[in-house]
Design a protein around this motif. Structure first.
Motif, PDB file in Angstrom:
ATOM      1  N   GLY A   1      11.771  -8.962  29.202  1.00  0.00           N
ATOM      2  CA  GLY A   1      12.777  -7.942  28.918  1.00  0.00           C
ATOM      3  C   GLY A   1      13.479  -7.482  30.177  1.00  0.00           C
ATOM      4  O   GLY A   1      14.709  -7.317  30.194  1.00  0.00           O
ATOM      5  N   ALA A   2      12.713  -7.269  31.254  1.00  0.00           N
ATOM      6  CA  ALA A   2      13.320  -6.832  32.519  1.00  0.00           C
ATOM      7  C   ALA A   2      14.222  -7.921  33.087  1.00  0.00           C
ATOM      8  O   ALA A   2      15.324  -7.637  33.596  1.00  0.00           O
ATOM      9  CB  ALA A   2      12.224  -6.470  33.510  1.00  0.00           C
ATOM     10  N   ARG A   3      13.777  -9.179  33.011  1.00  0.00           N
ATOM     11  CA  ARG A   3      14.601 -10.281  33.531  1.00  0.00           C
ATOM     12  C   ARG A   3      15.866 -10.465  32.698  1.00  0.00           C
ATOM     13  O   ARG A   3      16.926 -10.806  33.237  1.00  0.00           O
ATOM     14  CB  ARG A   3      13.775 -11.567  33.555  1.00  0.00           C
ATOM     15  N   THR A   4      15.755 -10.223  31.394  1.00  0.00           N
ATOM     16  CA  THR A   4      16.940 -10.323  30.532  1.00  0.00           C
ATOM     17  C   THR A   4      17.944  -9.231  30.866  1.00  0.00           C
ATOM     18  O   THR A   4      19.153  -9.479  30.960  1.00  0.00           O
ATOM     19  CB  THR A   4      16.527 -10.229  29.051  1.00  0.00           C
ATOM     20  N   ALA A   5      17.441  -8.008  31.040  1.00  0.00           N
ATOM     21  CA  ALA A   5      18.332  -6.900  31.405  1.00  0.00           C
ATOM     22  C   ALA A   5      19.030  -7.180  32.729  1.00  0.00           C
ATOM     23  O   ALA A   5      20.227  -6.905  32.891  1.00  0.00           O
ATOM     24  CB  ALA A   5      17.540  -5.600  31.473  1.00  0.00           C
ATOM     25  N   LEU A   6      18.292  -7.747  33.682  1.00  0.00           N
ATOM     26  CA  LEU A   6      18.879  -8.073  34.975  1.00  0.00           C
ATOM     27  C   LEU A   6      19.935  -9.176  34.834  1.00  0.00           C
ATOM     28  O   LEU A   6      20.984  -9.133  35.494  1.00  0.00           O
ATOM     29  CB  LEU A   6      17.783  -8.514  35.939  1.00  0.00           C
ATOM     30  N   ALA A   7      19.656 -10.158  33.960  1.00  0.00           N
ATOM     31  CA  ALA A   7      20.629 -11.240  33.747  1.00  0.00           C
ATOM     32  C   ALA A   7      21.888 -10.731  33.052  1.00  0.00           C
ATOM     33  O   ALA A   7      22.993 -11.241  33.287  1.00  0.00           O
ATOM     34  CB  ALA A   7      19.986 -12.353  32.923  1.00  0.00           C
ATOM     35  N   PHE A   8      21.735  -9.729  32.163  1.00  0.00           N
ATOM     36  CA  PHE A   8      22.878  -9.168  31.453  1.00  0.00           C
ATOM     37  C   PHE A   8      23.692  -8.195  32.307  1.00  0.00           C
ATOM     38  O   PHE A   8      24.843  -7.895  31.971  1.00  0.00           O
ATOM     39  CB  PHE A   8      22.408  -8.421  30.193  1.00  0.00           C
TER      40      PHE A   8
ATOM     41  N   PHE B   1      23.289 -20.450  35.730  1.00  0.00           N
ATOM     42  CA  PHE B   1      22.973 -21.474  36.740  1.00  0.00           C
ATOM     43  C   PHE B   1      21.614 -21.210  37.377  1.00  0.00           C
ATOM     44  O   PHE B   1      20.822 -22.140  37.586  1.00  0.00           O
ATOM     45  CB  PHE B   1      24.074 -21.494  37.808  1.00  0.00           C
ATOM     46  N   TRP B   2      21.332 -19.966  37.687  1.00  0.00           N
ATOM     47  CA  TRP B   2      20.041 -19.624  38.302  1.00  0.00           C
ATOM     48  C   TRP B   2      18.881 -19.977  37.371  1.00  0.00           C
ATOM     49  O   TRP B   2      17.864 -20.531  37.813  1.00  0.00           O
ATOM     50  CB  TRP B   2      20.031 -18.141  38.651  1.00  0.00           C
ATOM     51  N   GLN B   3      19.027 -19.642  36.099  1.00  0.00           N
ATOM     52  CA  GLN B   3      17.964 -19.953  35.152  1.00  0.00           C
ATOM     53  C   GLN B   3      17.818 -21.448  34.936  1.00  0.00           C
ATOM     54  O   GLN B   3      16.715 -21.950  34.722  1.00  0.00           O
ATOM     55  CB  GLN B   3      18.233 -19.246  33.816  1.00  0.00           C
ATOM     56  N   TRP B   4      18.937 -22.165  35.002  1.00  0.00           N
ATOM     57  CA  TRP B   4      18.857 -23.619  34.871  1.00  0.00           C
ATOM     58  C   TRP B   4      18.077 -24.216  36.036  1.00  0.00           C
ATOM     59  O   TRP B   4      17.252 -25.118  35.855  1.00  0.00           O
ATOM     60  CB  TRP B   4      20.264 -24.192  34.819  1.00  0.00           C
ATOM     61  N   ARG B   5      18.329 -23.719  37.218  1.00  0.00           N
ATOM     62  CA  ARG B   5      17.581 -24.188  38.384  1.00  0.00           C
ATOM     63  C   ARG B   5      16.110 -23.822  38.260  1.00  0.00           C
ATOM     64  O   ARG B   5      15.227 -24.618  38.600  1.00  0.00           O
ATOM     65  CB  ARG B   5      18.162 -23.562  39.657  1.00  0.00           C
ATOM     66  N   ALA B   6      15.835 -22.611  37.765  1.00  0.00           N
ATOM     67  CA  ALA B   6      14.442 -22.164  37.644  1.00  0.00           C
ATOM     68  C   ALA B   6      13.691 -22.955  36.593  1.00  0.00           C
ATOM     69  O   ALA B   6      12.493 -23.227  36.721  1.00  0.00           O
ATOM     70  CB  ALA B   6      14.401 -20.670  37.310  1.00  0.00           C
ATOM     71  N   THR B   7      14.391 -23.320  35.528  1.00  0.00           N
ATOM     72  CA  THR B   7      13.737 -24.060  34.442  1.00  0.00           C
ATOM     73  C   THR B   7      13.392 -25.470  34.878  1.00  0.00           C
ATOM     74  O   THR B   7      12.347 -26.018  34.515  1.00  0.00           O
ATOM     75  CB  THR B   7      14.662 -24.100  33.208  1.00  0.00           C
ATOM     76  N   GLY B   8      14.263 -26.086  35.673  1.00  0.00           N
ATOM     77  CA  GLY B   8      14.002 -27.444  36.143  1.00  0.00           C
ATOM     78  C   GLY B   8      14.567 -28.473  35.192  1.00  0.00           C
ATOM     79  O   GLY B   8      14.819 -28.216  34.015  1.00  0.00           O
ATOM     80  N   ARG B   9      14.769 -29.653  35.719  1.00  0.00           N
ATOM     81  CA  ARG B   9      15.391 -30.726  34.940  1.00  0.00           C
ATOM     82  C   ARG B   9      14.495 -31.252  33.829  1.00  0.00           C
ATOM     83  O   ARG B   9      14.967 -31.767  32.830  1.00  0.00           O
ATOM     84  CB  ARG B   9      15.745 -31.884  35.873  1.00  0.00           C
ATOM     85  N   ALA B  10      13.199 -31.123  33.983  1.00  0.00           N
ATOM     86  CA  ALA B  10      12.297 -31.699  32.986  1.00  0.00           C
ATOM     87  C   ALA B  10      12.035 -30.777  31.828  1.00  0.00           C
ATOM     88  O   ALA B  10      11.611 -31.205  30.765  1.00  0.00           O
ATOM     89  CB  ALA B  10      10.970 -32.075  33.639  1.00  0.00           C
ATOM     90  N   ALA B  11      12.294 -29.493  32.000  1.00  0.00           N
ATOM     91  CA  ALA B  11      11.923 -28.529  30.968  1.00  0.00           C
ATOM     92  C   ALA B  11      12.673 -28.682  29.670  1.00  0.00           C
ATOM     93  O   ALA B  11      12.078 -28.579  28.605  1.00  0.00           O
ATOM     94  CB  ALA B  11      12.107 -27.112  31.509  1.00  0.00           C
ATOM     95  N   PRO B  12      13.990 -28.966  29.667  1.00  0.00           N
ATOM     96  CA  PRO B  12      14.693 -29.042  28.406  1.00  0.00           C
ATOM     97  C   PRO B  12      14.115 -30.061  27.450  1.00  0.00           C
ATOM     98  O   PRO B  12      14.010 -29.822  26.263  1.00  0.00           O
ATOM     99  CB  PRO B  12      16.124 -29.416  28.822  1.00  0.00           C
TER     100      PRO B  12
END
Length: 426
Positions: free
Chosen positions: A401-408, A281-292
Motif C-alpha cells: 500500500g505504501a509503495r502504491t501510494a508513492l508510485a501514484f 519503468f522503475w517497477q519494470w526494472r525491479a521486477t526483472g525480465r524473467a518475472a513476467p
C-alpha cells in the motif's frame, strides 16, 4: 473523351482489385481461380455493368454473376480434392464478391470498392491467425460480442433522441450511446486480454486490464501479492500500468465525446500519464525480465474479468450515469462549480466513467464550462487513485500500500497541476 477515360480508369481499378485478390488466392493449391482468373472476373463485372448501362438492361450483370458463380462451383464440385473438405467454398465466394466489386466500380463507388477489396484480401490472407483467434475465444466471449451487437444495433435505434426530466439532461438515446461507448472500449480490452492471456505476462495484463477495469486489476494484483502468487514488485507493475491506462482511457472518452474538453483535460491527464512513466519503468526494472513469464499463466495472478457487455451491467451503468447526470446538473445550477467539484470527488471514488461522461455531457449542453469539466474529471481521477491506494493497503498489506501510494504520488501531483492550469485558462 472524358467518358472514355473514366471507363478506362474503372477497368484499370477493377483489374487492380482482381490482381490483388488473385495474388492471395495463388497461395492456395486447391483454388480453381488465381491471379489471371480473378482479374478477368473483376473485369467481367465492370464490363457487364457497362453493357447493361449502355443497353438499359440491368439483368446483364445478374446473368454474368450467375455464370461466374456456377462455373467456379462446378469446377470445385468435380474435383475430389476440394469436394472432400469443401476447401473451394471460400474461393467461390471471393470470386462472387470480386465480380460485384467490378460492377460497383462502374456505378461510381471506386473508393468503397477498393476498400472492400483490400479488406477482403487481408481477411483471406490471415486465415491461420483468424482461426487461432476463433479457437482461443470461449462461448462466453462470443456471447459478449453478440450482446454488444445487441446493445448497439437493437437497443440503441429504438430509444428516443430527446431530453426528459429536470434540467432536460436525461436523453435515453445519448445515455445508451455512452453505455455503448464504455462497453465497446471495455469489450475491446477484454477480448484482447483473452487472446493474449498466458503469452505476454504482466505488461499486457496491466495495459489491457486498465481498459477493462483498472479497479479490478488493482485489487487482483494486490490480493495476488498478499497470497504470494506473484512478487510485490510484479503486482505494483501491474497496478501502475493499469492506472496509467486509466488516464489514457479517460482522455479517449473526452476526445470522442467533447474534444474541446479533451484539450483542456490533456493538461492534467497528460501530465499524470507522463509522470506515471518513471514509476512504471522503475517497477519494470525491479521486477526483472524473467518475472513476467513466471506469472503469465492464469493461475490467479491474472484478473479473471467478467463479460463487460452483459445487459444487467449495462442497465446498472445507465441508471448510475443518469443519476450522476441529474445530480451534476443540479449541483452546477444550485451551487455552481464548487458543487460539481464535490460531486466529482465523491463519484470518482467508485466510478470514473460516469462522472467523466457527465462532465462532458454538461459541457456539451453548455451547463458548465470547459475548464470546470476538465477540473472535475481531474478531481474524480485523483479521488479514484486515492481510494485505490487505500484498497491496496487493506487488501495487499501495508508495504504494498505504501509503495502504491508513492508510485501514484507523481500522477496525483500532475493532476493537481493540470487542474490548476485548466482553471487558470478559465
Amino acid at each position: 473523351m472524358n467518358s472514355t477515360l473514366d471507363l478506362a480508369l474503372s477497368l484499370l481499378v477493377s483489374a487492380g482489385i482482381g490482381l490483388l485478390v488473385g495474388l492471395e488466392r495463388e497461395r492456395n493449391p486447391h483454388a480453381k481461380a488465381g491471379l489471371r482468373t480473378f482479374t478477368l472476373i473483376a473485369l467481367a463485372g465492370s464490363l457487364s455493368a457497362m453493357i447493361g448501362a449502355a443497353t438499359d438492361s440491368p439483368w446483364v450483370a445478374a446473368v454474368g454473376l450467375a455464370v461466374i458463380g456456377v462455373s467456379l462451383a462446378g469446377a470445385n464440385f468435380v474435383d475430389p480434392s476440394t469436394r472432400a473438405d469443401d476447401s473451394g467454398t471460400t474461393t467461390v465466394v471471393a470470386a462472387v464478391v470480386v465480380y460485384c466489386l467490378g460492377v460497383l466500380i462502374v456505378l461510381g463507388d471506386r473508393l468503397l470498392a477498393v476498400t472492400i477489396g483490400i479488406a477482403m484480401t487481408a481477411l483471406l490472407h490471415f486465415k491461420v491467425e483468424l482461426e487461432g483467434v476463433a479457437r482461443r475465444l470461449t462461448p462466453t466471449d462470443l456471447r459478449s460480442v453478440l450482446q454488444f451487437a445487441a446493445l448497439t444495433a437493437i437497443v440503441l435505434p429504438l430509444l428516443p433522441d430527446r431530453a426528459y426530466g429536470p434540467y432536460e439532461v436525461l436523453n435515453p438515446f445519448q445515455i445508451w450511446l455512452m453505455v455503448v461507448l464504455i462497453s465497446g472500449i471495455s469489450l475491446a480490452g477484454y477480448v484482447a486480454w483473452r487472446l493474449t492471456l498466458g503469452r505476454n505476462g504482466l505488461l499486457l495484463t496491466g495495459l489491457l486490464g486498465g481498459l477493462v477495469s483498472s479497479t479490478a486489476t488493482t485489487l487482483v494484483a494486490a490480493r495476488s501479492a498478499r497470497r504470494g502468487v506473484q512478487p510485490a514488485s510484479a503486482a505494483l507493475l501491474t497496478i501502475t500500468l493499469a492506472n496509467a491506462m486509466m488516464f489514457a482511457r479517460v482522455l479517449l472518452l473526452a476526445a470522442v465525446v467533447a474534444p474541446s474538453v479533451a484539450l483542456r483535460g490533456a493538461a492534467a491527464l497528460g501530465a499524470a500519464l507522463l509522470l506515471a512513466a518513471p514509476a512504471v519503468f522503475w517497477q519494470w526494472r525491479a521486477t526483472g525480465r524473467a518475472a513476467p513469464e513466471s506469472v503469465a499463466e492464469p493461475t490467479g495472478a491474472a484478473p479473471d474479468f467478467r463479460n463487460p457487455t452483459n445487459l444487467p451491467a449495462a442497465l446498472l451503468f445507465a441508471a448510475g450515469y443518469a443519476l450522476v447526470l441529474l445530480i451534476g446538473a443540479w449541483a452546477a445550477d444550485q451551487v455552481g462549480p464548487r458543487g460539481f467539484y464535490g460531486l466529482a470527488l465523491v463519484s470518482g471514488l467508485t466510478d470514473v466513467d460516469a462522472i467523466t461522461l457527465t462532465a462532458l455531457h454538461l459541457h456539451n449542453s453548455e451547463s458548465i464550462g470547459g475548464s470546470t469539466a476538465a477540473t472535475g474529471i481531474a478531481l474524480a481521477v485523483g479521488a479514484n487513485l486515492l481510494l485505490k491506494s487505500a484498497l491496496v493497503w487493506v487488501v495487499g498489506g501495508g508495504v504494498l500500500g505504501a509503495r502504491t501510494a508513492l508510485a501514484f504520488l507523481p500522477s496525483l501531483l500532475g493532476l493537481a497541476g493540470g487542474a490548476a492550469f485548466a482553471l487558470w485558462l478559465g
